[in-house]
Design an enzyme around this catalytic site. Structure first.
Site, PDB file in Angstrom:
ATOM      1  NE  ARG A 149      -3.609  -2.167   2.762  1.00 21.77           N
ATOM      2  CZ  ARG A 149      -3.386  -3.303   3.427  1.00 21.77           C
ATOM      3  NH1 ARG A 149      -2.217  -3.493   4.019  1.00 21.77           N
ATOM      4  NH2 ARG A 149      -4.310  -4.243   3.487  1.00 21.77           N
ATOM      5  CE  LYS A 173      -6.424  -0.591   4.524  1.00 19.03           C
ATOM      6  NZ  LYS A 173      -7.703  -0.829   3.830  1.00 19.03           N
ATOM      7  CG  HIS A 245      -4.773   0.582  -4.470  1.00 16.53           C
ATOM      8  ND1 HIS A 245      -4.296   0.328  -3.198  1.00 16.53           N
ATOM      9  CD2 HIS A 245      -5.779  -0.288  -4.678  1.00 16.53           C
ATOM     10  CE1 HIS A 245      -5.001  -0.657  -2.659  1.00 16.53           C
ATOM     11  NE2 HIS A 245      -5.903  -1.049  -3.536  1.00 16.53           N
ATOM     12  NE  ARG A 248      -3.009  -3.472  -1.514  1.00 21.60           N
ATOM     13  CZ  ARG A 248      -2.554  -4.270  -0.551  1.00 21.60           C
ATOM     14  NH1 ARG A 248      -1.254  -4.465  -0.416  1.00 21.60           N
ATOM     15  NH2 ARG A 248      -3.383  -4.883   0.264  1.00 21.60           N
ATOM     16  CG  HIS A 271      -6.348  -8.580   1.055  1.00 23.89           C
ATOM     17  ND1 HIS A 271      -6.836  -8.994  -0.154  1.00 23.89           N
ATOM     18  CD2 HIS A 271      -6.002  -7.287   0.882  1.00 23.89           C
ATOM     19  CE1 HIS A 271      -6.795  -7.996  -1.021  1.00 23.89           C
ATOM     20  NE2 HIS A 271      -6.291  -6.966  -0.412  1.00 23.89           N
ATOM     21  CE1 TYR A 280      -5.460 -15.497   5.060  1.00 23.87           C
ATOM     22  CE2 TYR A 280      -3.290 -15.753   6.023  1.00 23.87           C
ATOM     23  CZ  TYR A 280      -4.284 -14.951   5.506  1.00 23.87           C
ATOM     24  OH  TYR A 280      -4.088 -13.605   5.439  1.00 23.87           O
TER      25      TYR A 280
END
Length: 299
Positions: A149, A173, A245, A248, A271, A280
């Protein structure tokens, strides 16, 4: 149902019944493999006979969030439809959940994804004879090599670049850290910038450890990175409206289209889980590096 057996039968169907080329057969099979990977990632029912229309639309939303272009989504929808047509012919399923799937609109130009030749053109258009050009090349190589990002790029610290291991430590984030592989080209330009340009700058207080600085020694802003990319595209005569972006999204799209594992791409992008549960396990870092090596166009 055994996915491996179904995929093998599907491949034979495409070869013997449809007489498709080997490239087309591989593309169709890879599309179905991506669906299976998504089902595993999201802890959904993995049997093709029990999948619903909503499951398939969730899959397409997931691909869109990863940055896959509508053209690529349309091709994958075609692959999924072909798979269910085969299952119906063989009477393996009695219901086709893909029947109502619609391809994304393809008429408009996409501002958020660039082809690899377009990426190359942008990178090669940067004037490396200037200090700012050397810095900008290092920044954009990093964006495309690691899918960062813009906020992660401007906050990247010198002590978080592990060149020997080929990784960046990124604060994403929610202040969540992750390790992201970075390619040799990007590392090369970072080293050139740090050793030949940045070392001559007097860093402002608070910016001493930031990798990328402006000419006054302060850390870059998000707006400045946006402006740099916009001006490069304008000078090159690009019609697309691009941003940080875009790099990305292009990173994710090119990896997925090359055959990379969805779970690996999701982890590299940082993410959040697409379900409310952690879905996961922590992936082996050597495996992520291998994904970049095998599937990134600039590896």
């Amino acid at each position: 149902m055994n996915w491996e057996l179904l995929l093998k039968q599907f491949k034979n169907y495409l070869k013997l019944e449809k007489s498709l080329s080997l490239n087309s057969i591989d593309a169709y099979v890879h599309d179905v493999v991506k669906l299976r990977q998504f089902l595993e990632i999201s802890n959904k029912e993995s049997s093709p006979a029990r999948l619903t229309y909503n499951d398939l639309t969730d899959f397409l939303v997931f691909l869109s969030e990863l940055g896959m272009s509508p053209h690529s989504q349309a091709r994958i929808i075609s692959g999924i439809k072909g798979f269910y047509k085969f299952l119906m012919i063989e009477e393996i399923v009695t219901n086709d959940p893909s029947a109502l799937l619609e391809s994304p609109k393809l008429g408009r130009k996409l501002p958020d994804t660039l082809s690899f030749p377009e990426i190359e053109s942008l990178l090669n258009s940067i004037d490396l004879s200037t200090a700012e050009g050397t810095r900008n090349r290092a920044m954009l190589e990093t964006l495309y090599s690691s899918g960062l990002r813009v906020s992660e790029l401007v906050e990247l610290r010198l002590n978080n670049v592990f060149g020997d291991q080929g990784f960046l430590r990124v604060l994403g984030k929610g202040n969540k850290e992750r390790l992201v592989p970075i390619g040799r080209e990007a590392l090369k330009y970072i080293n050139i910038y740090v050793k030949e340009i940045r070392c001559h700058l007097v860093a402002k207080p608070g910016s001493e450890n930031h990798v990328f600085l402006n000419r006054r020694g302060a850390s870059l802003t998000r707006v400045m990175v946006f402006t740099i990319i916009k001006n490069l595209a304008k000078d090159l005569g690009m019609k697309k409206s691009i941003s940080p972006h875009t790099f990305r999204h292009s990173f994710a799209t090119h990896l997925i289209e090359g055959g990379a594992d969805l779970r690996a791409v999701q982890e590299m992008l940082g993410h959040e889980s697409i379900t409310t549960t952690e879905i996961y396990t922590h992936l082996d870092r050597d495996y992520l590096k291998q994904i970049i090596k095998d599937f990134h166009p600039r590896s």
